[in-house]
Design a protein around this motif. Structure first.
Motif, PDB file in Angstrom:
ATOM      1  N   THR A 181      38.277  46.523  29.438  1.00 39.14           N
ATOM      2  CA  THR A 181      38.734  47.468  30.466  1.00 39.14           C
ATOM      3  C   THR A 181      40.041  48.094  30.024  1.00 39.14           C
ATOM      4  OG1 THR A 181      39.951  45.772  31.690  1.00 39.14           O
ATOM      5  CG2 THR A 181      37.641  46.112  32.291  1.00 39.14           C
ATOM      6  N   ASN A 184      44.252  46.721  33.941  1.00 39.37           N
ATOM      7  CA  ASN A 184      44.067  45.354  34.430  1.00 39.37           C
ATOM      8  C   ASN A 184      42.599  45.072  34.782  1.00 39.37           C
ATOM      9  OD1 ASN A 184      43.861  43.308  36.708  1.00 39.37           O
ATOM     10  ND2 ASN A 184      45.965  42.990  36.044  1.00 39.37           N
ATOM     11  N   PRO A 185      41.938  44.121  34.070  1.00 38.02           N
ATOM     12  CA  PRO A 185      40.500  43.908  34.277  1.00 38.02           C
ATOM     13  C   PRO A 185      40.134  43.577  35.720  1.00 38.02           C
ATOM     14  CG  PRO A 185      41.258  42.707  32.338  1.00 38.02           C
ATOM     15  CD  PRO A 185      42.480  43.252  33.013  1.00 38.02           C
ATOM     16  N   GLU A 186      40.990  42.788  36.371  1.00 36.08           N
ATOM     17  CA  GLU A 186      40.712  42.384  37.745  1.00 36.08           C
ATOM     18  C   GLU A 186      40.652  43.606  38.672  1.00 36.08           C
ATOM     19  OE1 GLU A 186      42.638  39.163  40.745  1.00 36.08           O
ATOM     20  OE2 GLU A 186      43.356  39.156  38.684  1.00 36.08           O
ATOM     21  N   ILE A 285      36.624  36.060  38.651  1.00 38.68           N
ATOM     22  CA  ILE A 285      37.134  37.287  38.017  1.00 38.68           C
ATOM     23  C   ILE A 285      38.464  37.036  37.299  1.00 38.68           C
ATOM     24  CG2 ILE A 285      38.413  38.267  39.987  1.00 38.68           C
ATOM     25  CD1 ILE A 285      37.073  41.000  39.199  1.00 38.68           C
ATOM     26  N   GLU A 286      39.266  36.091  37.811  1.00 37.01           N
ATOM     27  CA  GLU A 286      40.531  35.752  37.139  1.00 37.01           C
ATOM     28  C   GLU A 286      40.258  35.037  35.825  1.00 37.01           C
ATOM     29  OE1 GLU A 286      43.010  33.583  39.837  1.00 37.01           O
ATOM     30  OE2 GLU A 286      43.238  35.290  41.206  1.00 37.01           O
ATOM     31  N   LYS A 289      39.089  37.559  33.270  1.00 38.99           N
ATOM     32  CA  LYS A 289      40.238  38.318  32.750  1.00 38.99           C
ATOM     33  C   LYS A 289      40.826  37.652  31.507  1.00 38.99           C
ATOM     34  CE  LYS A 289      44.855  39.750  34.301  1.00 38.99           C
ATOM     35  NZ  LYS A 289      45.775  39.737  35.446  1.00 38.99           N
ATOM     36  N   THR A 290      40.851  36.302  31.494  1.00 39.43           N
ATOM     37  CA  THR A 290      41.440  35.592  30.337  1.00 39.43           C
ATOM     38  C   THR A 290      40.568  35.719  29.092  1.00 39.43           C
ATOM     39  OG1 THR A 290      40.359  33.461  30.809  1.00 39.43           O
ATOM     40  CG2 THR A 290      42.489  33.888  31.894  1.00 39.43           C
ATOM     41  N   ASP A 294      43.233  42.078  26.150  1.00 34.65           N
ATOM     42  CA  ASP A 294      44.347  42.593  26.938  1.00 34.65           C
ATOM     43  C   ASP A 294      44.348  44.118  26.819  1.00 34.65           C
ATOM     44  OD1 ASP A 294      46.767  43.404  27.998  1.00 34.65           O
ATOM     45  OD2 ASP A 294      47.999  42.048  26.798  1.00 34.65           O
TER      46      ASP A 294
END
Length: 396
Positions: A181, A184-186, A285-286, A289-290, A294
């Motif tokens: 993304t 921020n992916p979230e 979803i968090e 993200k990891t 980034d």
């Protein structure tokens, strides 16, 4: 001796990097520039890209209003440019009213536990900002932000009445990853996987995610499939554009992105409710993200262009008129200038421009405001000067 302006930037992601670079390029307006984030290492990296002494850096936990109050007081900031997470808008706004400091952000408030974004709670702080005698400028990114200004500009110069607006957002960049993304992916995945919405004849109409699509021929990019989403600038534009009968927002997505997102949604990886895993709880979803790249790391590997604009139809002097106004940015040129790809660039430059107009008092009224409520001309002039040249064409 006149006090030197102090600018506090909160957030050191991709957009924060662009804002820091562009504020330094306009140091005569922004004066002393302080970049603060929860992660000092990110600030140090941005500081290392700039001339020695160009910015100062510090720690802040923007989830805590008192921490933000403390850092504003520490540097006696004149303005806070909030490019942290949308979840932190309210704590930062409350710190600004407590310290009588001007405020600007690029995205409206989003509750951490609800996949929903709206201006309601930010607009509710209008009286507090008026009482403090300071200004809050909401959504000074590109969309929202420059797109709102485009609407105000065509309303001022090209129409007696605008009947329909389509906001068109195309990122034709290629970063080489199967799935990543651009911000921020979230936030990105919550936004894209939510139901679509558009406004027509005085009411909101809800659609299923990606249900409505069209092909649009984007100048300098070419034809791209574009999908109807709900996007926050529509919430304020329906209040401020005269005679509006319909407004929609479309964004392009590649086939690979949509395929990955569909699978992730089907297996529950876009969930925002905690799930039990072994002896701990995780939010899917968090965790996802990891695993994803980034967004700040995409800059050096992204090629291609973005094209974001609006098409407005309406009446001028009793005749029908259709105007297309848009801005094209090149990912590689943006990276060359500020070490960020075009998605961060097109958000960060308008944030700097909005803050510049506030500090110069060219846009200034105590209270909480959206972009289209000010004279669009100074902002449009600054876009041409600051790296976001735009084009306008009359369509048949």
């Amino acid at each position: 001796m006149e006090k030197r302006t102090t600018t506090l930037i909160i957030g050191a992601g991709g957009v924060g990097r662009v804002v820091a670079h562009k504020c330094v390029q306009n140091k005569d307006v922004f004066g002393r520039i302080v970049l603060a984030s929860r992660t000092l290492a990110k600030c140090e990296e941005i500081q290392s890209e700039l001339p020695e002494g160009a910015i100062e850096i510090d720690n802040v936990d923007a989830d805590e209003t008192q921490n933000v109050i403390d850092i504003i007081k520490k540097y006696n900031a004149d303005i806070v440019i909030n490019v942290a997470l949308p979840y932190q808008d309210l704590t930062i706004m409350d710190a600004c009213t407590a310290t009588k400091t001007d405020y600007l952000d690029t995205a409206n408030y989003e509750h951490p536990d609800l996949a929903k974004f709206e201006y309601k709670e930010q607009w509710a702080r209008d009286d507090a900002f008026k009482e403090a005698g300071v200004m809050a400028l909401l959504g000074s990114g590109f969309d929202p932000g420059a797109t709102n200004v485009f609407c105000a500009y065509v309303q001022k110069h090209y129409f007696d009445e605008i009947h329909t607006i389509d906001i068109l957002d195309c990122n034709a960049g290629d970063h080489g990853y199967p799935f990543a993304t651009n911000f921020n992916p979230e936030i990105n995945l919550r936004e894209v996987s939510a139901n679509g919405r558009y406004w027509e004849n005085g009411k909101w109409i809800e659609t299923k995610p990606m249900e409505i699509k069209m092909v649009w021929d984007y100048p300098e990019v070419g034809p791209k499939e574009s999908y109807l989403l709900y996007h926050e600038e529509m919430e304020s534009l329906v209040k401020h554009i005269k005679g509006l009968k319909r407004i929609r927002f479309f964004m392009t997505f590649g086939e690979s992105y949509l395929k990955h997102m569909e699978v992730l949604q089907n297996v529950g990886m876009l969930g925002i409710e905690p799930v039990k895993y072994k002896d701990c709880e995780i939010v899917p979803i968090e965790f996802l993200k990891t695993l994803l790249p980034d967004p700040a790391s995409l800059g050096p590997r992204t090629k291609g262009k973005t094209n974001i604009g609006i098409v407005a139809e309406g009446i001028k002097d009793g005749k029908k008129r259709k105007i297309y106004i848009y801005q094209v940015s090149d990912h590689e040129k943006c990276y060359e200038e500020v070490k960020s790809q075009a998605v961060s660039y097109t958000t960060g430059v308008p944030a700097m421009i909005g803050a510049k107009l506030m500090l110069e008092k060219r846009w200034y009224k105590p209270g909480v405001w959206n972009m289209e409520q000010f004279d669009p001309d100074p902002f449009m002039e600054e876009m041409n000067k600051q790296g976001l040249p735009w084009k306008i064409i009359e369509m048949e």
